[in-house]
Design a protein around this motif. Sequence first.
Motif, short mmCIF file in Angstrom:
data_model
loop_
_atom_site.label_atom_id
_atom_site.label_comp_id
_atom_site.label_asym_id
_atom_site.label_seq_id
_atom_site.Cartn_x
_atom_site.Cartn_y
_atom_site.Cartn_z
N SER A 89 0.77 -1.17 -0.05
CA SER A 89 0.07 0.05 0.07
C SER A 89 1.03 1.25 0.05
N PHE A 90 0.27 2.56 0.06
CA PHE A 90 1.04 3.73 0.03
C PHE A 90 0.39 4.43 1.06
N CYS A 91 1.24 4.96 1.89
CA CYS A 91 1.02 5.98 2.97
C CYS A 91 0.37 7.29 2.59
N GLU A 92 -0.65 7.74 3.04
CA GLU A 92 -1.25 9.08 2.40
C GLU A 92 -0.58 10.31 2.94
N HIS A 93 0.22 10.03 3.86
CA HIS A 93 0.84 11.30 4.22
C HIS A 93 2.43 11.77 3.57
N HIS A 94 2.95 10.63 3.14
CA HIS A 94 4.38 10.67 2.22
C HIS A 94 4.33 10.15 1.01
N MET A 95 3.22 9.58 0.65
CA MET A 95 3.45 8.76 -0.78
C MET A 95 4.55 7.79 -0.81
N LEU A 96 4.85 7.02 0.33
CA LEU A 96 5.81 6.31 0.26
C LEU A 96 5.22 4.79 0.61
N PRO A 97 5.97 3.72 0.28
CA PRO A 97 5.19 2.23 0.62
C PRO A 97 5.08 1.90 2.06
N ILE A 98 3.78 1.12 2.21
CA ILE A 98 3.86 0.29 3.46
C ILE A 98 3.80 -1.12 3.11
N THR A 99 4.52 -1.99 3.25
CA THR A 99 4.53 -3.15 2.92
C THR A 99 4.50 -4.28 4.16
N GLY A 100 3.92 -5.39 3.99
CA GLY A 100 3.96 -6.24 5.00
C GLY A 100 2.76 -7.41 4.88
N TYR A 101 2.13 -7.82 5.67
CA TYR A 101 1.23 -9.16 5.78
C TYR A 101 0.04 -8.62 6.47
N ALA A 102 -1.19 -9.19 5.89
CA ALA A 102 -2.43 -9.09 6.63
C ALA A 102 -2.61 -10.81 6.92
#
Length: 203
Positions: A89-102
């Motif tokens: 995903s992408f963080c809406e504050h910095h437009m940088l990636p969020i990566t991990g697991y659900a």
Amino acid sequence: MAKAKTKKPQKVAKPTQAEVEEAVRTMLRWAGENPTREGLIDTPGRVARSYRELFAGYEVDPRAYLKRVFEEVGGYDELIVMRNIRVVSFCEHHMLPITGYAHVGYLPSNRVVGISKLARVVHGFARRFQIQEKLTAEIAHTIFEVLEPRGVGVVIQAEHACMTMRGVNSPEATLSTSHLIGAVRDDPKTREEFLRMTMDHHH
């Protein structure tokens, strides 16, 4: 005093491909680069195409993935948990990636769904600008509303590039968020089982 009306998000006109590419060239110049040099000529087009894929969540309705359900559960009333669904995903504050697991679980009442559909719901919400807490809740509420199970649990463990690449620069920092609804939240045995199956899970 009149109650303030909640503003509906305004529909924003979508820029053209050419406008997006020009915006990328602007960013390149701002960084100190020359967008006309050989290695960067095709970059604006590539960025536009990759963004289209990364933000495909805006084009889909994750609820629709769950509509095709298998009504018959054959008396199965235990937790169904799918772990390690990749989150990009992408963080809406910095437009940088969020990566991990659900890790997604639910306690069926009379409807179960194909497991690939759970992953599609995660991807549908993740491929947008997001805040992890909101993403976790959106996935849980959608499953709860459409499948009408006795309970739902969602845990997301992710790394935020805005933390790991910049600012405080903590390379190993991960954020864990959970959202529990119904029996997964209220019944201690079910809650404990769900959290044991997800929180302690190492990749």
